[in-house]
Every structure is written in C-alpha cells, then in structure tokens.
Design a protein around this motif. Structure first.
Motif, PDB file in Angstrom:
ATOM      1  N   LEU A 182     -22.128  26.131  -4.366  1.00  0.00           N
ATOM      2  CA  LEU A 182     -22.637  25.126  -3.893  1.00  0.00           C
ATOM      3  C   LEU A 182     -23.572  24.605  -4.308  1.00  0.00           C
ATOM      4  N   ALA A 183     -24.581  25.213  -3.413  1.00  0.00           N
ATOM      5  CA  ALA A 183     -25.767  25.360  -3.211  1.00  0.00           C
ATOM      6  C   ALA A 183     -27.251  25.775  -3.325  1.00  0.00           C
ATOM      7  N   ALA A 184     -26.340  26.817  -4.386  1.00  0.00           N
ATOM      8  CA  ALA A 184     -27.177  27.218  -5.584  1.00  0.00           C
ATOM      9  C   ALA A 184     -27.522  26.121  -6.423  1.00  0.00           C
ATOM     10  N   THR A 185     -26.914  25.467  -6.794  1.00  0.00           N
ATOM     11  CA  THR A 185     -27.128  24.439  -8.079  1.00  0.00           C
ATOM     12  C   THR A 185     -26.895  23.036  -7.405  1.00  0.00           C
ATOM     13  N   PHE A 238     -18.189  20.916 -12.704  1.00  0.00           N
ATOM     14  CA  PHE A 238     -18.350  20.849 -10.896  1.00  0.00           C
ATOM     15  C   PHE A 238     -18.184  22.250 -11.081  1.00  0.00           C
ATOM     16  N   VAL A 239     -16.270  22.641 -10.999  1.00  0.00           N
ATOM     17  CA  VAL A 239     -15.971  23.881 -10.763  1.00  0.00           C
ATOM     18  C   VAL A 239     -16.543  24.653 -11.200  1.00  0.00           C
ATOM     19  N   THR A 240     -16.423  24.462 -12.641  1.00  0.00           N
ATOM     20  CA  THR A 240     -17.878  26.016 -13.159  1.00  0.00           C
ATOM     21  C   THR A 240     -18.447  26.814 -12.789  1.00  0.00           C
ATOM     22  N   VAL A 241     -19.233  25.483 -12.158  1.00  0.00           N
ATOM     23  CA  VAL A 241     -20.856  25.410 -11.053  1.00  0.00           C
ATOM     24  C   VAL A 241     -19.992  26.547 -10.163  1.00  0.00           C
ATOM     25  N   ALA A 242     -19.338  26.110  -9.100  1.00  0.00           N
ATOM     26  CA  ALA A 242     -18.924  26.452  -7.916  1.00  0.00           C
ATOM     27  C   ALA A 242     -18.813  28.530  -8.614  1.00  0.00           C
ATOM     28  N   PHE A 243     -17.085  28.291  -9.069  1.00  0.00           N
ATOM     29  CA  PHE A 243     -16.939  29.755  -9.588  1.00  0.00           C
ATOM     30  C   PHE A 243     -18.220  30.692 -10.311  1.00  0.00           C
ATOM     31  N   SER A 244     -19.285  29.934 -11.116  1.00  0.00           N
ATOM     32  CA  SER A 244     -20.648  30.775 -11.901  1.00  0.00           C
ATOM     33  C   SER A 244     -21.127  31.424 -11.334  1.00  0.00           C
ATOM     34  N   ALA A 245     -21.342  30.924 -10.046  1.00  0.00           N
ATOM     35  CA  ALA A 245     -22.865  30.810  -8.511  1.00  0.00           C
ATOM     36  C   ALA A 245     -22.859  32.231  -8.040  1.00  0.00           C
ATOM     37  N   TRP A 246     -21.706  32.596  -8.595  1.00  0.00           N
ATOM     38  CA  TRP A 246     -21.564  35.109  -7.296  1.00  0.00           C
ATOM     39  C   TRP A 246     -22.007  34.688  -5.703  1.00  0.00           C
ATOM     40  N   ARG A 247     -21.811  33.503  -5.609  1.00  0.00           N
ATOM     41  CA  ARG A 247     -21.783  34.174  -3.803  1.00  0.00           C
ATOM     42  C   ARG A 247     -21.098  34.008  -3.034  1.00  0.00           C
ATOM     43  N   VAL A 284     -25.002  19.586 -12.746  1.00  0.00           N
ATOM     44  CA  VAL A 284     -23.851  20.100 -13.221  1.00  0.00           C
ATOM     45  C   VAL A 284     -23.631  20.567 -14.456  1.00  0.00           C
ATOM     46  N   ALA A 285     -23.996  18.804 -14.885  1.00  0.00           N
ATOM     47  CA  ALA A 285     -24.128  19.312 -16.642  1.00  0.00           C
ATOM     48  C   ALA A 285     -24.244  20.326 -17.873  1.00  0.00           C
ATOM     49  N   GLY A 286     -22.816  20.132 -18.499  1.00  0.00           N
ATOM     50  CA  GLY A 286     -23.163  21.306 -19.611  1.00  0.00           C
ATOM     51  C   GLY A 286     -22.932  22.820 -18.577  1.00  0.00           C
ATOM     52  N   ALA A 287     -22.145  22.730 -17.133  1.00  0.00           N
ATOM     53  CA  ALA A 287     -21.872  24.094 -16.690  1.00  0.00           C
ATOM     54  C   ALA A 287     -20.752  24.767 -18.200  1.00  0.00           C
ATOM     55  N   GLY A 290     -28.428  22.314  -3.835  1.00  0.00           N
ATOM     56  CA  GLY A 290     -29.211  22.510  -3.201  1.00  0.00           C
ATOM     57  C   GLY A 290     -28.614  22.282  -1.931  1.00  0.00           C
ATOM     58  N   ARG A 291     -29.592  23.247  -0.569  1.00  0.00           N
ATOM     59  CA  ARG A 291     -28.237  23.509   0.912  1.00  0.00           C
ATOM     60  C   ARG A 291     -27.521  21.702   0.987  1.00  0.00           C
ATOM     61  N   ALA A 292     -28.767  21.209   1.383  1.00  0.00           N
ATOM     62  CA  ALA A 292     -28.273  19.177   1.694  1.00  0.00           C
ATOM     63  C   ALA A 292     -27.241  18.871   1.516  1.00  0.00           C
ATOM     64  N   ALA A 293     -27.359  18.792   0.026  1.00  0.00           N
ATOM     65  CA  ALA A 293     -25.595  18.514  -0.708  1.00  0.00           C
ATOM     66  C   ALA A 293     -24.897  18.895  -0.393  1.00  0.00           C
ATOM     67  N   ALA A 294     -25.093  20.176  -1.251  1.00  0.00           N
ATOM     68  CA  ALA A 294     -23.972  20.902  -0.832  1.00  0.00           C
ATOM     69  C   ALA A 294     -23.349  20.592   0.944  1.00  0.00           C
ATOM     70  N   ASP A 295     -24.049  20.971   1.986  1.00  0.00           N
ATOM     71  CA  ASP A 295     -23.419  21.071   3.133  1.00  0.00           C
ATOM     72  C   ASP A 295     -23.221  19.240   3.799  1.00  0.00           C
ATOM     73  N   ARG A 296     -23.617  17.762   2.747  1.00  0.00           N
ATOM     74  CA  ARG A 296     -22.294  16.504   2.780  1.00  0.00           C
ATOM     75  C   ARG A 296     -21.125  16.994   2.067  1.00  0.00           C
TER      76      ARG A 296
END
Length: 337
Positions: free
Chosen positions: A216-219, A200-209, A266-269, A221-227
């Motif tokens: 979070l939305a990059a992986t 989970f944290v790897t996804v957030a730091f690897s998205a370069w946003r 996020v599996a395998g990130a 989706g926007r709705a899930a990230a907003d929630r």
C-alpha cells in the motif's frame, strides 16, 4: 477461423462422454423447467441433452461447424433446445435472468469468467467445469489472490464435484472440478464503488512487496498506508495473499473515506494491469503450436532441428518452446508447449 485453428480445437477441449455423469452434474446445478440455460461450448451435446430432459429451455452454443451440424441433427425434434454456431467469448448474453452451464476449454477459463461477471446482466448462476488450480485461484484458496478479490464481492464460488481425469475424452493432464459461481444478493461492495475497489485491490497485489504495508505504501505513501491499516485493524506485516476477504473489505471501507488526493493515486490500476496481461497473452499465443511441429529430432543440446513453417525461429527444449521476440528488447518469451 480465429487464431485457434480448427485442427487445434479438440486439443483444448476435454469432452464429458458419460450421459450418467452429465445427468449428475445437471442435478447438482438444480436447474428446472422455468430456467433459461446457456450451454457454452456444447460439443457433442451430452450436457445439452441432460439439461433438455430437465425441461429447461436450452441455448447450445458451439463454435466448431462440424459439431454444430451434429448438434442440429441430434436436437432437431427437441422443442426446448436451440443450437447456435458461435464463439462463446463473443456471444451475446440475455438481459433477462438466465443460467450458464459450460465445459469450456481450460485455456479460456479466465476470459469466460470475466465475460460472465462483467456482463450487463450477469447470470444468476454459472456452473462451470474448471481446472482445479483455476478454481482455487478464483476462490482464493489456499491463499488469497487478485482474481478472487476481483470476484468475491459480487460472486461466491463453491466446488460441487471433483472429476476423475478418465471422465473426459481425451483425458486432461490436469485435475478438474465442477463449480457453482453464484451471484450475491446484495453484493459486498456496491456497484457504484466497484471501480474504486477494483483499482485499490489491484494496486496492492501489483506492487510486489512482501507485506501489505509495503504494498500500500508503494502507491499511497507510507503515512496513508499506516492510517488505513490502523483504522481497519489489519496486521501490517501480513503478505497480501495472507489477508482474508474480510480484512480487504475493512481496508477498502477505510480507503473510500480517504481524501480524494489519496484515492486518485490508484485510478486506472486495473485497466493498466489488463493491458499488460493482454500484451503477455498476445506474446504467449505466438508460441509454436503442436500441430506445426514435425517429427522430433533432438540433438545433443536437446533442440528440435526440423521445425516446419510457422515456427518463426522457435526452438524447442524438451517440452519448452522458446520463441525469440522483438517486443521487449532482446528478451525472449519462454512458454510451455
């Protein structure tokens, strides 16, 4: 010997030579007669000797055969010291409680910390001499980092001593600190949830946003990230590096309760990120070593003209080694010599 040749070992190791400083560091570590202490990269044995005087059982591990012979002569009649020849990144660690004290080469810091924290039985404490910037990265100061997030739920890091560069021989070109890496009890994230958290944290730091919401939305989706952000009460506009550990833990608590289809995204990130780093490290290690450079003869364009065997079409511009590779299209790797 492995890729780092014997003649290059001293170039990456900065030895502590003052016995009184070594005694101070051991005093800060608070190890005692009942402790089993691994001195990783024992070198000349200055830390080994200070640890032995504390009454600890010391296992001194050193890779350089000449230094191993010297260590064995020095401690042959010291019953609580055992000297072993070996690579500190490959040595087996015990399953019972132990402590690490190490002054490792700065270029293997990340690998050594990963070895310790990923061990089947991690050390109770790790007392390490680290480059100051590396210590800040692992501590998440002044900004949060992925390295800090991958460490913090299970280990805390605190600086115990700041060195002068003249404390070492040879003096390093960077500042160094002595840190305590302490195993938390209980951890902030259960071991059963470790893989999910790390991905989970790897996804957030690897998205370069630029924002945590975008990352979070990059992986997810926007709705899930907003929630997630709303339920965790996290400011969606913060950059990932500006969110403190508490905020990340709140986000993860919400994420672990998300539907399976969201968690699977996020599996395998982290494993993927490690493979990428390994490829980059392999490329970086093809740089021309200082030992392979002959006398520096610069032309008007700043290029060194006479590079000896082993350079493999490397060009040196001042302090920069530029090596042409065929790994990523026609793009070359640029590394600082």
């Amino acid at each position: 010997m492995s890729p780092r040749t014997r003649s290059q070992l001293w170039r990456t190791q900065n030895a502590i030579t003052d016995p009184s400083l070594a005694a101070k560091l051991v005093s800060l570590s608070q190890v005692g007669p009942r402790d089993v202490v691994y001195d990783l990269g024992a070198g000349s044995g200055v830390l080994t000797a200070a640890l032995a005087r504390q009454g600890s059982r010391v296992i001194a591990i050193e890779r350089d055969p000449a230094l191993v012979r010297r260590l064995r002569r020095r401690f042959h009649d010291v019953p609580n010291v055992v000297v072993r020849e070996g690579d500190i990144l490959a040595c087996r660690l015990p399953r019972s409680e132990y402590v690490i004290v190490a002054n490792p080469p700065f270029d293997i810091t990340a690998d050594l910390v990963r070895k310790l924290v990923d061990a089947e039985t991690p050390p109770r404490d790790g007392y390490l001499v680290l480059q100051r910037e590396a210590a800040q990265r692992f501590a998440g100061r002044p900004r949060m980092t992925l390295a800090a997030l991958l460490l913090a739920p299970w280990f805390s890091l605190r600086v115990l001593h700041t060195f002068h560069r003249s404390d070492f021989a040879p003096a390093p070109g960077v500042d160094a600190v002595f840190v305590r890496l302490h195993k938390r009890g209980p951890p902030l994230v259960a071991r059963s949830e470790e893989r999910l958290y790390r991905d989970f944290v790897t996804v957030a730091f690897s998205a370069w946003r630029p924002t945590i919401a975008g990352a979070l939305a990059a992986t997810l989706g926007r709705a899930a990230a907003d929630r997630l952000l709303a339920h965790a009460a996290v400011d969606r506009h913060l950059p990932p590096s500006h969110l403190e550990l508490g905020g990340w833990l709140a986000l993860f608590r919400e994420f672990r309760s998300a539907p399976l289809v969201i968690r699977q995204r996020v599996a395998g990130a982290e494993a993927h990120a490690r493979r990428q780093r390994a490829r980059l490290r392999k490329l970086h290690r093809t740089r021309t070593p200082r030992d392979s450079l002959d006398r520096r003869l610069f032309g008007r364009d700043g290029l060194i003209r006479n590079i000896r065997s082993g350079s493999d079409r490397a060009e040196v511009r001042g302090g920069i080694v530029e090596k042409r590779t065929h790994v990523i299209g026609g793009v070359g790797l640029v590394a600082r010599a």
